[in-house]
Design an enzyme around this catalytic site. Structure first.
Site, PDB file in Angstrom:
ATOM      1  N   GLU A 170       3.146   2.667   1.867  1.00 60.49           N
ATOM      2  CA  GLU A 170       3.588   1.376   1.333  1.00 60.49           C
ATOM      3  C   GLU A 170       4.660   1.586   0.277  1.00 60.49           C
ATOM      4  OE1 GLU A 170       2.795   1.422  -1.983  1.00 60.49           O
ATOM      5  OE2 GLU A 170       1.517   3.162  -1.629  1.00 60.49           O
ATOM      6  N   GLU A 313       3.838   5.728  -0.803  1.00 60.52           N
ATOM      7  CA  GLU A 313       4.745   5.920   0.332  1.00 60.52           C
ATOM      8  C   GLU A 313       4.082   6.611   1.516  1.00 60.52           C
ATOM      9  OE1 GLU A 313       8.565   7.699  -0.573  1.00 60.52           O
ATOM     10  OE2 GLU A 313       8.589   6.814  -2.570  1.00 60.52           O
TER      11      GLU A 313
END
Length: 348
Positions: A170, A313
């Protein structure tokens, strides 16, 4: 969303065959611990003891959160787009790690407040960011369900492209605040117990963040037994997309790796929507954020990596891949008891 009702438990027979395969390897039983369990779990997910994770991808859901207006972050929302562009160009942290571990990275715009003209970013935008949860709902229930469905669709698309394992990632400034709010409700814990400093806050900033989480819960009054309601009122599109990816992994029989605390919030939401989804999740690491271990414990997930990671991430999740590769090298290639002049170990 009707696909959710068709999710079934993983294949116990295939998992049993993988367990027997491990037991035939010339080494002490269960001596690779959680890595053995992960390989067995993948066999159950895919329905085959011939475990293959050679084609892998981190799916990074990018979205903006209106709660940034409350001063709960060190940076502003512009950073979401900056990092999304870097991921698309292959220069962000997740890209460098993915290159090392022979994985692809797919950035997804599921709710950024800007548009990025780059064909390498998959566009699944539900809306231009969410509302400020300190003042009202993040999104409508309809949009929450649309985002979940988008995540499920992506799981199916990745399966069709031949991917064998997916890592959740994310990017969204403010998403440790939304995840803390959701975690507080899901775990029935106080905001103080589940809210951390995220990408870096002073003690004063952390106090402000905790108070924002309290306000968000008070203003929205989420239904603690309705995961979609919790998500719509307190969440973000990145969290919704990852929730869908976990559900899609279960529906399409592809393993999905939990990353950090934001991914773990999504995993718990998915498990509350459909408990069988837990059969299809793999746990990589436990986040440094205070809610990290609490969330994993709530769905019975044991982290393989304990490194106090909190980058996001998908970086923690992707670190699981080389560990699985190492375990699979033993699973597939190491000598067997029937090849050695020694008796098999037995359970005692």
């Amino acid at each position: 969303m009707e696909r959710i009702g068709k999710i079934i438990p993983a294949d116990k027979a295939a998992a049993g065959k993988a367990q027997e395969h491990w037991n035939s390897v010339g080494k002490p039983l269960h001596s690779l611990g959680l890595l053995e369990e992960a390989v067995i779990k993948i066999a159950g997910i895919t329905g085959s003891e011939n475990v293959d994770i050679s084609k892998r991808c981190a799916v990074v859901f990018c979205a903006d959160n209106g709660v940034v207006a409350e001063g709960v972050t060190q940076s502003d929302s512009s950073v979401t787009a900056i990092v999304a562009k870097a991921i698309a160009s292959g220069t962000s942290s997740i890209n460098r790690m993915a290159q090392t571990f022979h994985a692809d990275v797919l950035p997804v715009d599921i709710g950024m407040n800007t548009d990025i003209d780059d064909e390498r970013i998959l566009r699944r935008k539900i809306s231009y960011g969410t509302g400020n949860i300190a003042e009202g709902a993040a999104m409508s229930r309809e949009n929450a369900e649309r985002a979940i469905s988008a995540g499920m669709d992506i799981a199916g698309e990745m399966k069709d492209k031949g991917y064998k394992i997916l890592v959740t990632g994310e990017m969204g400034i403010g998403n440790t605040t939304t995840s803390a709010a959701i975690a507080s409700v899901l775990l029935d814990e106080s905001p103080e117990a589940v809210t951390g400093k995220g990408a870096g806050l002073t003690a004063e900033g952390l106090d402000r963040k905790i108070n924002v989480v309290k306000r968000a819960i008070a203003v929205n009054s989420p239904d603690g037994i309705d995961p979609a309601d919790i998500l719509a009122k307190l969440g973000g599109y990145d969290i919704a997309g990852m929730t869908g990816l976990f559900l899609g992994g279960a529906y399409y029989h592809i393993p999905v790796v939990i990353d950090g605390v934001i991914s773990a919030v999504s995993a718990v939401l998915a498990a509350r929507i459909c408990p069988a989804v837990c059969d299809y999740m793999l746990c990589s690491h436990v986040s440094k954020e205070p809610a990290g271990r609490k969330l994993l414990d709530s769905i019975g997930m044991k982290p393989i990596i304990t490194g106090e990671l909190c980058l996001g991430e998908g970086t923690g999740g992707i670190l699981l891949l080389p560990l699985l590769d190492g375990a699979l090298s033993v699973y597939a290639l190491a000598h067997r008891f029937d090849e050695l002049d020694m008796e098999r170990y037995v359970e005692l």
